[in-house]
Design a protein around this motif. Sequence first.
Motif, PDB file in Angstrom:
ATOM      1  N   TRP A 159       9.616  43.908 -13.364  1.00 33.83           N
ATOM      2  CA  TRP A 159       8.139  43.559 -13.544  1.00 33.83           C
ATOM      3  C   TRP A 159       7.005  43.105 -12.788  1.00 33.83           C
ATOM      4  N   MET A 333       0.300  56.015 -15.035  1.00 36.69           N
ATOM      5  CA  MET A 333      -0.951  55.881 -14.474  1.00 36.69           C
ATOM      6  C   MET A 333      -1.509  56.887 -15.338  1.00 36.69           C
ATOM      7  N   GLY A 337      -4.868  56.070 -17.950  1.00 35.34           N
ATOM      8  CA  GLY A 337      -6.152  56.551 -17.032  1.00 35.34           C
ATOM      9  C   GLY A 337      -6.389  57.804 -17.419  1.00 35.34           C
ATOM     10  N   LEU A 344     -13.723  56.463 -25.058  1.00 32.05           N
ATOM     11  CA  LEU A 344     -14.608  55.080 -24.788  1.00 32.05           C
ATOM     12  C   LEU A 344     -15.995  55.711 -25.050  1.00 32.05           C
ATOM     13  N   LEU A 403      -4.281  46.435 -30.343  1.00 29.44           N
ATOM     14  CA  LEU A 403      -4.094  46.464 -28.611  1.00 29.44           C
ATOM     15  C   LEU A 403      -3.115  47.407 -28.265  1.00 29.44           C
ATOM     16  N   ARG A 407       4.151  43.020 -28.586  1.00 36.40           N
ATOM     17  CA  ARG A 407       4.784  42.830 -27.355  1.00 36.40           C
ATOM     18  C   ARG A 407       5.794  40.986 -28.681  1.00 36.40           C
ATOM     19  N   ALA A 475      -5.414  39.681 -23.297  1.00 32.21           N
ATOM     20  CA  ALA A 475      -5.165  38.773 -22.235  1.00 32.21           C
ATOM     21  C   ALA A 475      -3.664  38.183 -21.381  1.00 32.21           C
ATOM     22  N   VAL A 479      -1.983  41.806 -19.264  1.00 31.40           N
ATOM     23  CA  VAL A 479      -3.427  42.107 -19.398  1.00 31.40           C
ATOM     24  C   VAL A 479      -3.495  43.609 -18.759  1.00 31.40           C
ATOM     25  N   CYS A 480      -3.847  44.544 -19.329  1.00 31.73           N
ATOM     26  CA  CYS A 480      -4.781  45.773 -18.347  1.00 31.73           C
ATOM     27  C   CYS A 480      -4.952  45.674 -16.839  1.00 31.73           C
ATOM     28  N   GLY A 482      -5.726  47.652 -15.184  1.00 32.62           N
ATOM     29  CA  GLY A 482      -6.025  49.188 -15.547  1.00 32.62           C
ATOM     30  C   GLY A 482      -7.988  48.865 -15.513  1.00 32.62           C
ATOM     31  N   LEU A 485     -11.285  49.684 -13.019  1.00 31.38           N
ATOM     32  CA  LEU A 485     -11.117  50.837 -12.897  1.00 31.38           C
ATOM     33  C   LEU A 485     -11.389  51.888 -14.524  1.00 31.38           C
TER      34      LEU A 485
HETATM   35  C1  HEM Z   1     -11.002  51.494 -21.151  1.00 33.31           C
HETATM   36  C2  HEM Z   1      -9.736  51.490 -20.774  1.00 33.31           C
HETATM   37  C3  HEM Z   1      -8.699  50.885 -21.396  1.00 33.31           C
HETATM   38  C4  HEM Z   1      -8.300  50.526 -22.292  1.00 33.31           C
HETATM   39  C5  HEM Z   1      -9.604  49.810 -23.678  1.00 33.31           C
HETATM   40  C6  HEM Z   1      -6.907  49.814 -21.991  1.00 33.31           C
HETATM   41  C7  HEM Z   1      -6.587  49.134 -22.758  1.00 33.31           C
HETATM   42  C8  HEM Z   1      -5.311  48.220 -22.595  1.00 33.31           C
HETATM   43  C9  HEM Z   1      -4.721  47.290 -23.439  1.00 33.31           C
HETATM   44  C10 HEM Z   1      -4.792  46.609 -24.716  1.00 33.31           C
HETATM   45  C11 HEM Z   1      -3.413  46.639 -22.707  1.00 33.31           C
HETATM   46  C12 HEM Z   1      -2.544  45.856 -23.453  1.00 33.31           C
HETATM   47  C13 HEM Z   1      -2.552  44.493 -22.738  1.00 33.31           C
HETATM   48  C14 HEM Z   1      -1.983  43.420 -23.574  1.00 33.31           C
HETATM   49  O1  HEM Z   1      -0.284  43.968 -24.066  1.00 33.31           O
HETATM   50  O2  HEM Z   1      -2.711  41.905 -23.794  1.00 33.31           O
HETATM   51  C15 HEM Z   1      -2.684  47.954 -22.193  1.00 33.31           C
HETATM   52  C16 HEM Z   1      -2.081  47.967 -20.932  1.00 33.31           C
HETATM   53  C17 HEM Z   1      -2.160  48.871 -19.528  1.00 33.31           C
HETATM   54  N1  HEM Z   1      -2.991  49.270 -19.264  1.00 33.31           N
HETATM   55 FE1  HEM Z   1      -4.287  49.841 -20.470  1.00 33.31          FE
HETATM   56  N2  HEM Z   1      -6.228  50.012 -20.836  1.00 33.31           N
HETATM   57  C18 HEM Z   1      -7.415  51.083 -20.691  1.00 33.31           C
HETATM   58  C19 HEM Z   1      -7.498  51.315 -19.159  1.00 33.31           C
HETATM   59  C20 HEM Z   1      -6.494  51.592 -18.189  1.00 33.31           C
HETATM   60  C21 HEM Z   1      -6.361  52.182 -16.915  1.00 33.31           C
HETATM   61  C22 HEM Z   1      -7.267  53.233 -16.226  1.00 33.31           C
HETATM   62  C23 HEM Z   1      -5.293  51.982 -16.726  1.00 33.31           C
HETATM   63  C24 HEM Z   1      -4.664  52.385 -15.332  1.00 33.31           C
HETATM   64  C25 HEM Z   1      -4.812  54.032 -14.913  1.00 33.31           C
HETATM   65  C26 HEM Z   1      -4.793  51.348 -17.420  1.00 33.31           C
HETATM   66  C27 HEM Z   1      -3.186  50.500 -17.333  1.00 33.31           C
HETATM   67  C28 HEM Z   1      -2.783  49.725 -17.642  1.00 33.31           C
HETATM   68  C29 HEM Z   1      -0.797  49.802 -17.881  1.00 33.31           C
HETATM   69  C30 HEM Z   1      -0.032  49.805 -16.728  1.00 33.31           C
HETATM   70  C31 HEM Z   1      -0.362  48.775 -18.637  1.00 33.31           C
HETATM   71  C32 HEM Z   1       0.763  48.022 -19.103  1.00 33.31           C
HETATM   72  C33 HEM Z   1      -0.009  46.189 -18.757  1.00 33.31           C
HETATM   73  C34 HEM Z   1       1.756  45.667 -19.500  1.00 33.31           C
HETATM   74  O3  HEM Z   1       2.251  45.425 -19.575  1.00 33.31           O
HETATM   75  O4  HEM Z   1       2.375  44.555 -18.043  1.00 33.31           O
HETATM   76  N3  HEM Z   1      -4.888  51.109 -18.682  1.00 33.31           N
HETATM   77  N4  HEM Z   1      -4.600  48.327 -21.751  1.00 33.31           N
END
Ligand code: HEM
Length: 538
Positions: A159, A333, A337, A344, A403, A407, A475, A479-480, A482, A485
Amino acid sequence: MDLGMVTKDSSWWVFTLPAFLGSKNLLDEYVLLAIALASVFLAVLTWAFSPGGTAWKNGRNRHGAVQIPGPRGFPVVGSLFNLSRGLAHRSLAALAVACKAKQLMAFSLGGTPVVVASDPLIAKEILTSPHFADRPIKQSAKSLMFTRAIGFAPNGTYWRLLRRIAASHLFAPRRIAAHETGRQMDLATMLSNIEYEQTLDGRVSLRKHLQAAALNNIMGSVFGKRYDPTEDGEELKELEDMIREGFELLGAFNFSDYLPWISYFYDPFRIVSRCEELVPRVRKLVKGIIEEHKVKNQSENLSYNDDFVDVLLNLEGEEKLNEDDMIAVLWEMIFRGTDTTALLTEWVMAELVLHPEVQRKLQDELDGAVGDRNITDADTAKLPFLQAVIKETLRLHPPGPLLSWARLSTADVHLSNGMVVPANTTAMVNMWSITHDSEFWKDPLEFRPERFVASQGGTDLDVRGGDLRLAPFGAGRRVCPGKNLGLVTVALWVAKLVLHFNWAEDKANLVDLSEVLKLSCEMKYPLSAVTKSRKVPF
Ligand code: HEM
């Protein structure tokens, strides 16, 4: 006592005797019934003495100086029904208030002990704790290969490698900037389609335009591929179908994630079989695209213009991924994405339709900054009111109100309020509850972007995980990745939509801000609006 004489009229306790005395004279049903009754009795007893429900039995929520309060829920299932239907973020928020458990509430989902934080300080301690860097695995995520992708890969070497690749290659600021040309192209198509629909129908149903742009935007960044519905109809349809199916499977509330035995007789969504059908289709599509990239000469030096497939194929040494892992990462992705950015933006536009004065103020800022020329990512980053409009929408309508994905604690976590979350506890953060709490936000239900504009008496708060009063991207270590982007894309879309059109309410389909919680929280009734061109060239 002659146990052979026992009849069905005997007192209930007689049923339990054969189990202890090993009599063969009683009917087997009595033995089974006795065991069942004893189990129910025990379950009820455990439940009655366990705040938080049966998953918190034996004082599990009293490991610290302060007990974690929570509802008992129902025996066996606990609070499953609070999460399995309706708007879980709202029912959990109400439950936390009722149980005086806003800081942290313990509850049971079947046999799974869960805590939910509705307080920024405790939320921060959970999300940034190194012992909360794991996620509980959903059956669908496992079946859909997501345990080899960033979001569900367990905390460990693999990871960490994926996060490093994401930070230094996939989401590097220069790569996001290099893909702006693609974003601008998708926008131009979206704007002309919107104008066409307005002319044809006298109104615009925005969602499908946003979804098409989101899909092309992410397909462009990830696979270097864009779709034209007139030419690529079949492949595009297959892709959309696969994404829709994946969303449904991942977003569905699966009872057997919490009550594994239930899957033997209750699987209303056919999760397992549908995942089994979907995976080979995903593999075929992604593998095909990887092969196309392999055939195309791989340049020695990567440029920032290259897509994610190029990046992954060019990784060397310990960073190199095998093909199955690449498929999982790339597929995730596409998944992450596409919906988040589109939904939003739809929320932003709905609020702007409902608040014409905010829309005008935003247009003034945009007109003043760019006049007739094309607006760019660099411009949007410098526009405080545009940024504030997006932040205010993220506050009122966080796409992942809980979120998205929870976790899992890998060790006991001691919190500053004296509570201890034991190892193997699932943790959620109710971001929706925090962003709607009058303790942290003045007039929390009002759409007032000015609260984020420093020059207008507001606070320019960082939404990328630094301040847990508004952390829609989570956070800490998970944390996200992406987030930049996502924010850049939404900012450019909103800027252009508002620069090129005036958006007014469609009197036949009034804006309705009702929510529906799927994998993300989206508008229940898609936004329909009437647009009027502002004569700014696309
Ligand atoms: C408005 C846009 C987005 C929102 C609101 C959002 C929100 C989130 C949230 C709340 C999490 C969980 C974070 C945590 O556990 O602390 C997350 C994880 C993640 N997001 Fe996003 N996201 C957005 C866009 C994107 C985009 C564009 C991508 C990729 C193309 C992406 C890829 C990921 C990935 C891979 C994770 C997992 C991270 C991990 O577990 O290590 N997200 N996102």
